[in-house]
Enzyme design. Structure first.
Site, PDB file in Angstrom:
ATOM      1  N   ASP A 293     102.049 -16.889  31.510  1.00 11.70           N
ATOM      2  CA  ASP A 293     101.524 -15.388  32.206  1.00 11.70           C
ATOM      3  C   ASP A 293     100.652 -14.893  30.917  1.00 11.70           C
ATOM      4  OD1 ASP A 293     104.116 -15.197  30.639  1.00 11.70           O
ATOM      5  OD2 ASP A 293     104.202 -13.075  31.096  1.00 11.70           O
ATOM      6  N   GLU A 294      99.830 -13.915  31.623  1.00 15.95           N
ATOM      7  CA  GLU A 294      99.128 -13.166  30.702  1.00 15.95           C
ATOM      8  C   GLU A 294      98.444 -13.932  29.439  1.00 15.95           C
ATOM      9  OE1 GLU A 294     101.351  -9.009  31.462  1.00 15.95           O
ATOM     10  OE2 GLU A 294     102.154 -10.559  29.934  1.00 15.95           O
TER      11      GLU A 294
END
Length: 484
Positions: A293-294
């Site tokens: 993620d991210e």
């Protein structure tokens, strides 16, 4: 009760009363630990001897239930003659025992002897779960929680038939699991936490104890090593993981998206090969979570190169790959589990659909519904609100089968409630954010779709308060619940 059982019928004029000479019987030696645990708990509150014996007892635990119950289902009958819990597995019996604990008066959870009577209104219950994955995530990187506190967390979440504990073990702010081949990950990378205070890490013995304790509660540990972003603790620990050979400083703030492993560096994959091998060796469960993620500082083309290579290293260890929904942008190994953390944004929903089209299954953790670190309301003293305010009703009042447009219901294998700990530095604060929202997520994962109803659920939730008070849980008295 929470979660609401699949089927329950009252038995008029039948009341079970636990007598002073009560016994706990078991028809299968595999149930000894469960029986001993139930006896120990009830001895403290009732003061009764409650011997455990082979065969039948006042409370009888049995694995002679019908095969239709599956691995976690159970049947429970309480009447004037006693209580019987039947399942086909020890796991199913354990789920039945958690229901029995909710049927007993709240004072049965007390740690000291209380006055009776110990009564249960006559009832029969047949109960099986809607989904096989019902999880909660504890972020131990932003703030570190030692083994005894994780055990306490397990005690509480297991009351609601949670069966997965996702541990977020690495991030920018800390590395929390021992890796023998890369010892500075914990020695240096785990030394701090958010705010600059002393951090901590789990030795292999510590982690083994968490895994063992979770398993005794029929909870499988899902370890997460977040990659290629959220990696500053690793980069700070080993200069060789940085393209210029210079390690960044340790990081104790909360901003995300600035760190990345170097996708074109061979040492990156040597590092991950060692890490995933040692994590897999310590984890009996079938899943290893690689994050994903991210990764805002990883060029997108690099990200699409990285994820398949990292996933291959997980598969090499005989484990199933799990990752946040961003990993679906590239090819996924067979059997991948994708964890959806989006809200109603179309990009996240498109990635969920792309995952399903590749044959992946979904665990749903919508941030504006299931993230336990979101504030309840504007004045909540803890938590964040980037995904919005998440009231108790907001956390409960959604349907996993229909949350993401065009995703077939059968692609969803469960739900998980993540708890990120940027603002949570002790267990009391954790409890405040988890309760009373987690039981609602647990019910979404266990109970039949047609049993989900906010109007009736909120009354059942209010009835949990005396139990939490006895257990000493620091729960939030949400204003939408009539706690009286």
């Amino acid at each position: 009760m929470i979660p609401q059982p699949t089927a329950q019928q009252a038995l008029p004029d039948e009341t079970f009363t636990l007598p002073p000479d009560a016994t706990i019987g078991l028809t299968d030696p595999a149930l000894r630990t469960i029986a001993d645990g139930l006896a120990a708990r009830l001895r403290r509150s009732t003061g009764y001897a409650l011997p455990v014996q082979d065969g039948t007892g006042t409370i009888t635990l049995s694995t002679d239930g019908p095969e239709s119950l599956g691995a976690e289902g159970y049947e429970l009958c309480a009447d004037t003659s006693g209580v019987t819990i039947k399942a086909t597995t020890a796991e199913g019996v354990f789920r039945g025992v958690t229901t029995l604990r909710q049927l007993l008066p709240a004072k049965a959870e007390a740690g000291t002897a209380q006055d009776g009577p110990w009564e249960i209104a006559g009832t029969t219950i047949t109960d099986t779960p809607r989904y096989g994955y019902r999880g909660v995530m504890l972020d131990v990187t932003r703030h570190f929680f030692p083994v005894d506190q994780v055990k306490h967390f397990i005690d509480l979440v297991s009351l609601y038939k949670i069966n997965r504990l996702h541990l977020h073990l690495s991030d920018d702010q800390g590395w929390r699991i021992q890796i023998d081949s890369w010892p500075r990950l914990t020695e240096y990378g785990g030394s701090l936490q958010v705010g600059g205070g002393a951090g901590g890490a789990y030795t292999k013995a510590d982690y083994a104890e968490i895994v063992r304790y979770a398993a005794a509660h029929y909870i499988t540990v899902v370890p997460e090593i977040d990659t290629p972003g959220h990696t500053n603790a690793a980069l700070a620990s080993y200069p060789e993981l940085n393209p210029d050979g210079v390690a960044p400083k340790l990081y104790t703030e909360t901003k995300v998206g600035f760190s990345t492993l170097t996708v074109g560096l061979d040492r990156t994959y040597e590092f991950l090969d060692d890490v995933f091998r040692e994590v897999a060796e310590q984890t009996p469960g079938e899943v290893v979570h690689l994050g994903g993620d991210e990764a805002h500082s990883t060029p997108h083309s690099d990200y699409l190169t990285f994820v398949p290579k990292a996933a291959e290293l997980v598969v090499k260890q005989g484990k199933t790959v799990m990752g946040w929904h961003e990993i679906a942008d590239g090819p996924l190994p067979a059997g991948t589990v994708v964890q959806y953390w989006g809200t109603e944004d179309e990009k996240a929903q498109a990635l969920a659909l792309k995952a399903v089209e590749q044959g992946a299954s979904l665990v749903l953790s919508p941030a504006n519904r299931a993230y336990l670190d979101m504030k309840y309301h504007e004045e909540t003293p803890l938590g964040l609100q980037w995904a919005g305010l998440v009231s108790v009703q907001q956390a409960y009042d959604w349907n996993p089968a229909t949350l993401i447009p065009n995703v077939p219901a059968e692609a969803v294998i469960g739900v998980e409630a993540p708890l990120w700990t940027e603002t949570l530095d002790d267990l009391a604060k954790v409890e405040f954010m988890v309760f009373p929202r987690l039981p609602g997520i647990a019910e979404l994962g266990w109970s039949a779709e047609d049993a989900l109803d906010w109007a009736t659920y909120k009354d059942r939730l209010a009835a949990q308060a005396p139990r939490w008070e006895v257990l000493g849980v620091n729960f939030y008295r949400a204003p939408e619940i009539d706690w009286r």
